[in-house]
Design an enzyme around this catalytic site. Structure first.
Site, PDB file in Angstrom:
ATOM      1  N   PRO A 113       3.456   7.832  -4.744  1.00 54.06           N
ATOM      2  CG  PRO A 113       1.521   6.864  -3.822  1.00 54.06           C
ATOM      3  CD  PRO A 113       2.944   6.541  -4.149  1.00 54.06           C
ATOM      4  CG  ASN A 114      -0.756  11.859  -3.975  1.00 65.00           C
ATOM      5  OD1 ASN A 114      -1.340  12.062  -5.346  1.00 65.00           O
ATOM      6  ND2 ASN A 114      -1.060  10.966  -3.399  1.00 65.00           N
ATOM      7  NE  ARG A 155      -0.257  15.197  -0.405  1.00 73.19           N
ATOM      8  CZ  ARG A 155       0.151  13.883   0.004  1.00 73.19           C
ATOM      9  NH1 ARG A 155       1.577  13.430  -0.539  1.00 73.19           N
ATOM     10  NH2 ARG A 155      -0.344  13.174   0.941  1.00 73.19           N
ATOM     11  CE1 TYR A 176       3.551  14.994   3.104  1.00 71.25           C
ATOM     12  CE2 TYR A 176       1.354  16.282   2.718  1.00 71.25           C
ATOM     13  CZ  TYR A 176       2.015  14.941   2.966  1.00 71.25           C
ATOM     14  OH  TYR A 176       1.523  13.883   3.168  1.00 71.25           O
ATOM     15  CG  ASN A 186       8.335   9.341   0.897  1.00 74.73           C
ATOM     16  OD1 ASN A 186       7.244   8.896   1.091  1.00 74.73           O
ATOM     17  ND2 ASN A 186       8.297  10.937   1.139  1.00 74.73           N
ATOM     18  CB  ALA A 189      -0.678   6.643  -0.119  1.00 76.58           C
ATOM     19  CD  GLU A 223       9.203   3.212   6.252  1.00 71.79           C
ATOM     20  OE1 GLU A 223       7.810   3.568   6.349  1.00 71.79           O
ATOM     21  OE2 GLU A 223       9.615   2.300   6.536  1.00 71.79           O
ATOM     22  CG  HIS A 267       7.394   8.455   6.108  1.00 68.78           C
ATOM     23  ND1 HIS A 267       6.480   7.718   4.912  1.00 68.78           N
ATOM     24  CD2 HIS A 267       7.956   7.121   6.277  1.00 68.78           C
ATOM     25  CE1 HIS A 267       6.682   6.705   4.565  1.00 68.78           C
ATOM     26  NE2 HIS A 267       7.175   6.220   5.687  1.00 68.78           N
ATOM     27  NE  ARG A 300      -0.166  13.342   7.995  1.00 68.31           N
ATOM     28  CZ  ARG A 300      -0.099  13.077   6.426  1.00 68.31           C
ATOM     29  NH1 ARG A 300       1.127  12.919   5.897  1.00 68.31           N
ATOM     30  NH2 ARG A 300      -1.041  13.450   5.782  1.00 68.31           N
TER      31      ARG A 300
END
Length: 150
Positions: A11-12, A19, A24, A76, A79, A100, A102, A109
């Site tokens: 998502p996103n 964003r 990012y 990725n 969330a 995985e 990111h 974070r």
């Protein structure tokens, strides 16, 4: 016949470039797709590139990778990394190598981002390399599946 890998985005990530560019970067998801395609080409890999904001759709993509006899998955989960047992279960049942990825360093974070369900099944995890992490993930996966750089 070339090996196929799936590159899946949660998502996103469709909002990359818009964003929070300070976190990012300015690259769009289309830019990420091009980077991934170029990296796959270097290793003679075919690629399926997908993004969804819907958890169940990501589960379906993961199952599709198994059904289509993909060689591995770069994901990725965004969330859903921190919340989705369904994605963990789907990745587990594929029995495929999973990397995985990111874009940001999730460990710098908020504390809720420090836990990953996906890491439990991933053979490798990359975080904090920006979108270039996708190329690194594909290179690592290529090595795991025996694809040689051309």
């Amino acid at each position: 016949m070339a090996q196929t890998i799936y590159v899946l985005n949660g998502p996103n990530l469709n909002m990359l470039g818009v964003r929070e560019p300070a976190k990012y970067g300015s690259a769009t998801l289309k830019d990420v797709e091009s980077l991934c395609a170029d990296t796959c080409k270097r290793f003679g890999l075919d690629m399926v590139f997908r993004q969804s904001n819907i958890e169940g759709e990501l589960v379906t993509f993961i199952q599709e990778a198994r059904i289509n006899k993909a060689s591995g998955i770069v994901i990725n989960p965004a969330a859903y990394t921190h919340t989705s047992v369904a994605i963990l279960d789907a990745l587990t049942l594929t029995e495929l190598p999973v990397i995985e990825i990111h874009i940001t360093n999730v460990h710098q974070r908020e504390s809720f981002r420090h836990h990953s369900y996906v890491s439990k099944v991933a053979r490798g995890v990359l975080a904090g390399f920006g979108v270039q992490g996708y190329a690194l993930a594909i290179e690592g996966l290529a090595g795991m599946i025996g694809a040689k750089e051309r």
